[in-house]
Motif scaffolding. Structure first.
Motif, PDB file in Angstrom:
ATOM      1  N   GLU A  20       0.817  -1.221   0.000  1.00 38.60           N
ATOM      2  CA  GLU A  20       0.000   0.000   0.000  1.00 38.60           C
ATOM      3  C   GLU A  20       0.849   1.269   0.000  1.00 38.60           C
ATOM      4  N   ARG A  21       2.144   1.150   0.268  1.00 37.88           N
ATOM      5  CA  ARG A  21       3.012   2.339   0.273  1.00 37.88           C
ATOM      6  C   ARG A  21       3.725   2.545  -1.058  1.00 37.88           C
ATOM      7  N   VAL A  24       3.558   6.039  -2.492  1.00 35.30           N
ATOM      8  CA  VAL A  24       4.337   7.058  -1.791  1.00 35.30           C
ATOM      9  C   VAL A  24       5.721   7.189  -2.433  1.00 35.30           C
ATOM     10  N   PHE A 305       9.904   3.796   7.746  1.00 35.45           N
ATOM     11  CA  PHE A 305       9.043   3.715   6.561  1.00 35.45           C
ATOM     12  C   PHE A 305       8.919   2.265   6.115  1.00 35.45           C
ATOM     13  N   HIS A 306      10.050   1.549   6.138  1.00 37.63           N
ATOM     14  CA  HIS A 306      10.018   0.135   5.775  1.00 37.63           C
ATOM     15  C   HIS A 306      11.234  -0.562   6.379  1.00 37.63           C
TER      16      HIS A 306
END
Length: 374
Positions: A20-21, A24, A305-306
């Motif tokens: 889902e990112r 971004v 972020f990840h």
């Protein structure tokens, strides 16, 4: 002459592993173009050279095709000079023809032929656009004999790999590292490598403006290039253009103290919400420490972020206290002892041993690690 050198934007690049990112990171590549434009205004730069791979693929969607153009349009005082790279070569009726048919902003110039282009009254640009993904010959060779007016700086713009020319014909898109000398170039702006690399005093790879892969460039970069005069060596300054940092760390853990230290050091990297971290761990720990490690990593992943973690080389070594926490002598203890034997059985395949170890860790976590149920 002062200009900005950038490359490898790869607009439209997929980041499916981020789920889902993904959007971004795709938007961050567009925002970095705006940041380059802002640097150009701040530094009084009239030209931005984009050394290939503007797009990630040859067939971007209509929206993706136009998105970088609209970012460049926002800076009408700056002339943007683009060439096709190996991801977006210029083919008949391909994306570059689609762009021309749609109409480029007045300040955006797509150089689709190997011919000199005036950059004001100070310099001449010598572009080497790709028409195929892979060329066996050096497309910058034409620069050697390219005409230019007296006193004008000669600036090359190309996309490919600096290679040992003893292997020419085998490497794709090779570029002679001596091209600046052979073609009397004041500067050779290169794209293809996703790292900022100085090849020589007059030849640089800009790297990518926004990082896109692990174990590559940590931060997005463009280059501010100052050439004081025809014979002067360029002065090159790195400009940080990216929003996200991509880091890779190899760490060893052997107990609770190491886990605490690791957590503190990673949190000390700063700006965690913009950090993409690939963490590769090794070591041997107790079941209690392994459970604590997993919890720390889960908490850390919520801050970053990840977080991409590889714990396959972290070996679980149960202590007697670990095993007693599972069960003193009942069926669960029997299962734990059996899993421990399987995990240490060198006669078994590595995958089977890993499966047994994972099951042992899971058993400990469920029974003694907080859930209270097997």
């Amino acid at each position: 002459m002062r200009f900005i050198h950038t490359a490898d934007w790869q607009i439209g690049k997929p980041f499916r592993q981020f789920h889902e990112r993904e959007s971004v990171l795709r938007q961050a590549r567009l925002a970095a173009i705006e940041r380059i434009g802002q640097f150009a205004l701040r530094e009084g730069v009239a030209h931005v050279l984009v050394a290939g791979d503007v797009y990630d693929s040859e067939q971007p969607s209509p929206r993706t095709l136009l998105e970088p153009l609209e970012r460049m349009r926002q800076f009408p005082q700056v002339a943007w000079h683009l060439i096709p790279g190996n991801h977006d070569p210029h083919r008949p009726r391909g994306l570059w023809d689609r762009l021309r048919d749609h109409g480029l902003p007045d300040n955006v110039h797509a150089h689709l032929a190997s011919e000199p282009v005036a950059l004001g009254g100070e310099a001449v640009l010598l572009p080497a656009p790709l028409t195929r993904k892979s060329e066996t010959g050096d497309l910058t060779r034409w620069m050697d004999g390219a005409p230019s007016g007296p006193g004008l700086l000669r600036i090359g713009l190309a996309h490919g790999a600096i290679a040992d020319f003893g292997t020419e014909g085998e490497a794709g898109n090779p570029i002679d590292p001596a091209r600046p000398e052979r073609a009397a170039l004041a500067y050779l702006a290169l794209g293809d490598w996703h790292r900022t690399v100085q090849v020589s005093a007059r030849a640089w790879y800009a790297g990518t403006h926004e990082p896109d892969r692990a174990a590559s460039q940590e931060t997005g970069t463009a280059l501010l290039v100052d050439i004081p005069g025809p014979l002067a060596v360029p002065v090159v300054t790195r400009l940080e253009t990216g929003s996200y940092r991509w880091l890779t760390r190899d760490e060893h853990v052997a107990g609770a103290a190491d886990i605490d230290s690791l957590d503190a050091r990673l949190r000390g990297l700063g700006n965690l919400s913009a950090l993409v971290l690939r963490l590769r761990l090794s070591g041997a720990v107790s079941l209690a420490d392994r459970t604590a490690l997993d919890r720390r990593l889960l908490t850390l992943s919520a801050a970053l972020f990840h977080l991409d973690t590889d714990v396959t080389k972290v070996v679980a070594r149960p202590t007697e206290q670990d095993l007693e926490s599972i069960d003193f002598g009942g069926v669960l203890r029997h299962a734990a002892d059996r899993l421990q034997l399987l995990a240490r059985d060198e006669a078994r395949a590595a995958g089977e041993r890993q499966l047994a170890e994972d099951a042992l860790v899971e058993l400990f976590t469920r029974v003694a690690g907080g859930s209270g149920t097997a």
